[in-house]
Design an enzyme around this catalytic site. Structure first.
Site, short mmCIF file in Angstrom:
data_model
loop_
_atom_site.label_atom_id
_atom_site.label_comp_id
_atom_site.label_asym_id
_atom_site.label_seq_id
_atom_site.Cartn_x
_atom_site.Cartn_y
_atom_site.Cartn_z
CB SER A 157 -0.96 -0.08 1.17
OG SER A 157 -2.09 0.66 0.93
CD GLU A 212 -5.30 -3.85 -4.21
OE1 GLU A 212 -5.61 -3.16 -3.21
OE2 GLU A 212 -4.28 -4.56 -4.27
CG HIS A 267 -5.74 -2.21 -0.02
ND1 HIS A 267 -4.85 -2.02 -1.03
CD2 HIS A 267 -5.28 -1.46 1.02
CE1 HIS A 267 -3.89 -1.18 -0.63
NE2 HIS A 267 -4.14 -0.84 0.62
#
Length: 540
Positions: A226, A346, A448
């Site tokens: 991330s 995601e 995610h």
């Protein structure tokens, strides 16, 4: 930038965007012998003493830079102060100043301070002569939260596979990324990016000191998820990071994104104008005056702004961060082997506030507002014939714009302009997690951050009903990551063959699922569509 952009769809993202980026880990006991593992190290700043934990030498809370407090607030990191005698390195340093907008990310380490530039080392080495590969993890958290002490980032299980594992803290939010004309470094056209300078200082520390833990400074892999993955892509193009690592792994994030994307970072002039407005909002007239305002009050003011998340983020300053797309396109990045990938869903985590039911928001109207003349093409790629389809398309588009497309663009350009190989993956196994959660734990689909505990061999940190396929996939993924850290190639005996990725639509992708296998690239047409739209906007 992450701050604005047309269309309601983009604005509702704000909340989640700062969810952008998390991760977690601890260790299973191993009967490994403990008699001679390294527990003392003579660093360039003094001697540290760690502990033995399950057969590993573990060092927590080593300062890699001076405390960035007082006059050093919003200054580049300075070398750590030297100490005499032996410093105990047995507890994690405080995490950097941050809000709790991502929930309680680090329950075992509640301390928080501006004095936070510490790192942690796990080593299996018994002597300095071993020269093991080194893996340095950069945490996520949207550049506003996170710490190297979070349980799911523990390096213990990675170290058991024969590497020296390092996790770091770096300045966050307004303390890490305030841009202001009064903060420019000599010879730099912009300001901000102190948190990224911290990461570079930590990598310099690794170069100078990691051999004392049995690590090889010539075999450093930088990896992160991330915001950590965005950071990894920045380090590849930042002139100050040249020569500090040999390989990179980026999980779900990239700075390689055209400036016409609503998720591109701001150019220096815009970020500095916002910084000037912020300084005025605190009733002071200069950065020097702001340096004496208590840290808690500065943090509170950054949260009280009308941008709920992500006001202070990396800045395209032409100095720490040159133009990302242009630099990769001309081959100006460090030519090192790379693993780049993301998860299958995601967007779900960032879209949690927008669960469509009987009466969905008008997705079509949002797309028309955001994409204008391109709306028809977008709705073909992301159809919305029913509430369910609109939900899936909303999730997919948000995930593509925020994470998948920028990471795809990074992989595509690196594969095209570097001699070193690029390996691409899609993490596609839904963990046995709760469907939706208010903390950075879970969302619908392969959300995610789902891949972190698999890649770091830390399933045991999550209290989820793990299945055989989860353990098998974690074993395979850890094997790929460790092989890559050792050789620059993830392949090894007994693992599914992972071919290098080729740009231009010829690429192979490793699908990390219950039965991992490589195959043709999925969704390329969506990324190419976004790419074309962003480029056309720029040409206008």
């Amino acid at each position: 930038g992450l701050h604005g952009g047309a269309g309601g769809g983009v604005n509702t993202v704000r909340l989640s965007v700062l969810l952008l980026f998390f991760g977690a880990a601890t260790a299973f006991a191993s009967p490994a012998a403990t008699e001679s593992v390294i527990t003392r190290a003579r660093l360039d700043s003094g001697v540290v003493k760690g502990t033995v934990e399950d057969g590993l030498g573990v060092f927590k809370g080593i300062p890699y830079a001076r405390a960035p407090v007082g006059a050093l607030r919003w200054q580049p990191p300075q070398p750590p102060e030297r100490w005499h005698g032996t410093r105990e390195a047995t507890t994690f340093g405080p995490r950097c100043m941050q809000s709790d907008r991502l929930g309680d990310i680090d329950p075992l380490n509640p301390r928080m301070s501006e004095d936070c530039l510490y790192l942690n080392v796990w080593t299996p080495a018994r002597s300095e002569r071993e020269r093991l590969p080194v893996m340095v993890w950069i945490h996520g958290g949207g550049f506003t939260a996170g710490a190297g002490s979070e349980p799911w980032y523990s390096g213990a299980n990675l170290a058991r596979h024969g590497v020296v594992a390092v996790t770091i803290n770096y300045r966050l939010d307004v303390f890490g990324f305030l841009a202001h004309p009064g903060l420019r470094a000599p010879g730099c056209e912009g300001s901000g990016n102190f948190g990224l300078m911290d990461q570079i200082a930590a990598l310099e520390w690794v170069q100078r000191n990691i051999a004392r833990f049995g690590g090889d400074p010539g075999a450093v892999t930088v990896f992160g998820e991330s915001a950590g993955s965005v950071s990894v892509s920045v380090l590849m193009i930042s002139p100050a990071a040249k020569g500090l690592f040999a390989r990179v792994i980026g999980q779900s994030g990239s700075v390689v994104i055209p400036e016409t994307s609503p998720f591109a970072f701001l150019p220096a002039a815009e970020a500095e104008a916002d910084g000037e407005a912020f300084v005025k909002s605190l009733g002071v007239s200069s950065v020097d005056e702001l340096r004496v305002v208590p840290a808690g009050r500065v943090l509170e003011a950054s949260l009280a702004s009308n941008v709920p998340f992500g006001r202070f983020l990396p800045v395209i300053d032409g100095c720490v961060i040159p133009d990302p797309v242009e630099t990769f396109a001309r081959g100006g990045q460090q030519d090192v082997p790379a693993i780049i990938g993301w998860t299958a869903d995601e967007g779900t985590l960032f879209n949690l506030q927008r669960r469509f039911s009987e009466q969905p928001p008008d997705f079509t109207a949002e797309i028309q507002a955001q994409f204008g003349a391109h709306a028809g093409a977008i709705l073909q790629a992301y159809p919305a014939g029913s509430p369910q389809e609109a939900q899936a398309s909303s999730d997919a588009l948000l995930g593509d714009e925020l994470v998948a497309y920028p990471a795809w663009k990074w992989a595509e350009l690196h594969a095209r302009t570097a001699r070193s190989p690029t390996y691409r993956y899609l993490f596609a196994l839904r963990p046995p997690a709760p469907q939706v959660s208010r903390t950075p734990l879970a969302a619908p689909g392969v959300f995610h951050s789902a891949d972190i505990v698999y890649a770091l061999d830390n399933l045991q940190v999550r209290d989820w009903p793990w299945r055989d396929e989860d353990r098998r996939l974690s074993h395979i993924m850890v094997s790929y990551w460790i092989n890559f850290a050792k050789t620059g190639d993830p392949n090894g005996p007994g693992l599914p063959k992972w071919p290098a990725y080729e740009a231009g639509g010829k690429g192979q992708v490793m699908y990390l699922s219950a039965e991992p296998s490589s195959g043709e690239e999925r969704y390329r047409s969506r990324y190419e569509l976004l790419d074309r739209i962003y480029r056309e906007r720029k040409a206008r």
